[in-house]
Design a protein around this motif. Structure first.
Motif, PDB file in Angstrom:
ATOM      1  N   GLY A  34       0.773  -1.233   0.000  1.00  0.00           N
ATOM      2  CA  GLY A  34       0.000   0.000   0.000  1.00  0.00           C
ATOM      3  C   GLY A  34       0.800   1.277   0.000  1.00  0.00           C
ATOM      4  N   THR A  35       0.164   2.320   0.475  1.00  0.00           N
ATOM      5  CA  THR A  35       0.716   3.668   0.488  1.00  0.00           C
ATOM      6  C   THR A  35       2.116   3.669   1.081  1.00  0.00           C
ATOM      7  N   GLN A  36       2.952   4.490   0.520  1.00  0.00           N
ATOM      8  CA  GLN A  36       4.337   4.512   0.952  1.00  0.00           C
ATOM      9  C   GLN A  36       4.849   5.941   0.989  1.00  0.00           C
ATOM     10  N   SER A  47       2.325  -3.464   4.556  1.00  0.00           N
ATOM     11  CA  SER A  47       1.964  -4.733   3.919  1.00  0.00           C
ATOM     12  C   SER A  47       1.401  -5.676   4.971  1.00  0.00           C
ATOM     13  N   LYS A  48       0.471  -6.493   4.560  1.00  0.00           N
ATOM     14  CA  LYS A  48      -0.044  -7.535   5.443  1.00  0.00           C
ATOM     15  C   LYS A  48       0.891  -8.737   5.452  1.00  0.00           C
ATOM     16  N   GLU A  80       5.677  -4.175  13.604  1.00  0.00           N
ATOM     17  CA  GLU A  80       4.368  -4.810  13.547  1.00  0.00           C
ATOM     18  C   GLU A  80       3.290  -3.811  13.941  1.00  0.00           C
ATOM     19  N   LYS A  81       2.232  -3.764  13.145  1.00  0.00           N
ATOM     20  CA  LYS A  81       1.067  -2.912  13.397  1.00  0.00           C
ATOM     21  C   LYS A  81      -0.151  -3.813  13.547  1.00  0.00           C
ATOM     22  N   LYS A  82      -1.272  -3.256  13.975  1.00  0.00           N
ATOM     23  CA  LYS A  82      -2.446  -4.102  14.191  1.00  0.00           C
ATOM     24  C   LYS A  82      -3.000  -4.671  12.889  1.00  0.00           C
ATOM     25  N   ASP A  83      -2.775  -4.000  11.773  1.00  0.00           N
ATOM     26  CA  ASP A  83      -3.316  -4.481  10.493  1.00  0.00           C
ATOM     27  C   ASP A  83      -2.233  -4.914   9.508  1.00  0.00           C
ATOM     28  N   GLY A  84      -1.055  -5.226  10.018  1.00  0.00           N
ATOM     29  CA  GLY A  84       0.024  -5.672   9.132  1.00  0.00           C
ATOM     30  C   GLY A  84       1.373  -5.223   9.657  1.00  0.00           C
TER      31      GLY A  84
END
Length: 127
Positions: A34-36, A47-48, A80-84
């Motif tokens: 995604g967005t970068q 990214s997931k 690490e994030k909650k959605d990827g």
């Protein structure tokens, strides 16, 4: 005290997609991310997919002009994030012409932000 920013170049937000392929293990899985944010030395992206640190990926970055930059990315940061995952990568083998295109965008982006800031200041002083 926060983390020290070790970036060699200013990063700009760029709403685009990047397609990467891992090249060091012979597997040709394509990953759309995604967005970068982007600079002439590297990029950050979401990214997931759980990518490994210090791995190298072939990438095709579509920039604001709809041109595609072909460059190798080395993953140097992973959070690490909650959605990827949030990644930081450095470019390997970016051509001078492509680095120049990114620099031109950087100059345009800075000027655009200066103009927005001036407009906000003027609007604030008129109230």
């Amino acid at each position: 005290m926060g983390i020290k920013d070790r970036r060699r170049s200013r990063r700009m937000d760029l709403d685009t997609h990047l397609i990467i392929k891992r090249i060091d293990n012979g597997i040709e899985d394509y990953i759309k991310i995604g967005t970068q944010n982007l600079s002439k030395t590297g990029c950050g992206f979401l990214s997931k997919e759980n990518l490994e640190l210090d791995t190298v990926y072939e990438s095709h970055i579509t920039i604001w002009t709809k041109e595609v930059i072909h460059v190798l990315l080395k993953i140097v940061r992973k959070e690490e994030k909650k959605d990827g995952f949030l990644y930081g990568a450095v470019f390997m083998g970016l051509s001078d012409a492509d680095a120049f295109r990114i620099e031109v965008y950087d100059m345009m982006d800075r000027e655009s932000h200066r103009q927005e800031d001036r407009a906000e200041e003027e609007a604030g002083s008129q109230q």
